[in-house]
Design an enzyme around this catalytic site. Sequence first.
Site, PDB file in Angstrom:
ATOM      1  N   ASN A  70      13.472   8.683  -3.047  1.00  0.00           N
ATOM      2  CA  ASN A  70      13.656   9.221  -4.402  1.00  0.00           C
ATOM      3  C   ASN A  70      14.949  10.031  -4.521  1.00  0.00           C
ATOM      4  OD1 ASN A  70      10.239   9.434  -4.294  1.00  0.00           O
ATOM      5  ND2 ASN A  70      11.195   8.416  -6.043  1.00  0.00           N
ATOM      6  N   GLU A  93      14.356   2.653  -0.163  1.00  0.00           N
ATOM      7  CA  GLU A  93      14.543   2.696  -1.605  1.00  0.00           C
ATOM      8  C   GLU A  93      15.149   4.032  -2.029  1.00  0.00           C
ATOM      9  OE1 GLU A  93      11.362   3.152  -5.107  1.00  0.00           O
ATOM     10  OE2 GLU A  93      11.217   1.211  -4.092  1.00  0.00           O
ATOM     11  N   LYS A 125       6.655   7.719   1.286  1.00  0.00           N
ATOM     12  CA  LYS A 125       7.629   8.639   0.699  1.00  0.00           C
ATOM     13  C   LYS A 125       8.270   9.479   1.805  1.00  0.00           C
ATOM     14  CE  LYS A 125       6.833   7.975  -3.825  1.00  0.00           C
ATOM     15  NZ  LYS A 125       7.869   7.614  -4.822  1.00  0.00           N
ATOM     16  N   LYS A 177      10.762  -1.305 -13.447  1.00  0.00           N
ATOM     17  CA  LYS A 177       9.501  -0.760 -13.934  1.00  0.00           C
ATOM     18  C   LYS A 177       9.374  -1.016 -15.434  1.00  0.00           C
ATOM     19  CE  LYS A 177       9.253   2.580 -10.220  1.00  0.00           C
ATOM     20  NZ  LYS A 177       9.286   3.984  -9.771  1.00  0.00           N
ATOM     21  N   ALA A 211       0.855  -1.184   0.000  1.00  0.00           N
ATOM     22  CA  ALA A 211       0.000   0.000   0.000  1.00  0.00           C
ATOM     23  C   ALA A 211       0.886   1.228   0.000  1.00  0.00           C
ATOM     24  CB  ALA A 211      -0.899   0.006   1.236  1.00  0.00           C
ATOM     25  N   THR A 212       0.449   2.279  -0.660  1.00  0.00           N
ATOM     26  CA  THR A 212       1.181   3.545  -0.674  1.00  0.00           C
ATOM     27  C   THR A 212       0.493   4.530   0.254  1.00  0.00           C
ATOM     28  OG1 THR A 212       1.951   3.229  -2.949  1.00  0.00           O
ATOM     29  CG2 THR A 212       1.979   5.476  -2.090  1.00  0.00           C
TER      30      THR A 212
END
Length: 339
Positions: free
Chosen positions: A179, A203, A151, A246, A123-124
């Site tokens: 990111n 990540e 994030k 991706k 889930a985000t």
Amino acid sequence: MSLKLTTPLGTSYGTLSERELLSVTLTGEDGVVGYGEAAPLEPYDGVSVDRVERALERYRPVLAGSHELGGAQLMDACRQVEDLPQALAALDLALWDRAGRREGKPVSALLSDDSASHVPVNATLSARDRAGVAEQAARAVQEGYECLKLKVGMGDDAGRVAAARAGAGPRAQLRLDANGAWEVEEAVRTIDALSPAGLELVEEPTHGLEAVRAVRERVAVRVAIDETAEQAGALAAGVADAVCLKISRCGGIAGLLVAATLVRSTGAEVYLASTLDGPLGIAAALHAAAALASRGPMPHCGLATLGMFEGLDDQLPVREGAIAVPLGPGLGVEPFAGA
């Protein structure tokens, strides 16, 4: 096709509120149609929609004269015109979709005789405030998610991570995505400070092979690469514990499977994620993940994103933390149904 996010998604490189995608339709001499999708995301991969559109136009003469070419030959011919993975991915998806529709089989069955039926997903958590993060985390766990992604690198990281853990409880895996927001020293300090919350991995803590390697050598938490995976030699460099692949960046399903094989040869794990793709891109990733699962365990994948779009029918809903791989012929979904 322009899709609006129900709730804007904040990242360290900006806030995303809308997504523009391009669609491709290929029809063979037999009349069988295949659908593909291009999903460039300029703030993330530096590739604009206009650039992909120009590349697709340049492929048109090749496609028009491709009746005697096989799928691989056609991809190679287009690659010689312009080697742009985000554009090539649209053709790759359309070719696989057409092949599956022609054979009456899902793409996963074309890729493997023992593909998985379901793909576990994370889930985000998109909320920017602590209370919102905690609420989203608790709801995700109630819905059956075992892995949550947050994030970071955009303010109040410590508070939001603590809120995510409080809302999720002790058992859920918590994955962070920076990111590339941090330099090496800041990444090490921040990961060390956040690690007591219990992290599955972080990540893209920083950008670049040597920088990621330096962070990984100094922290106890597992490190994954995403954007850095695009650099030359990154897939075989062994600088991370896991690599996020991706469909768009790999140039489609075929390219992703090759990349995954290379990553796994180094001992690193592979998981798949979405660049906020549409239904075709998510379906393609599910088929690829299902095939990869037949060769080794798959961590939770970041493919539960269709529900983030406003007014789009979610043809690939999440049930108990997993998405069923489409069983219909080809990719098994219709492009932009309900949009």
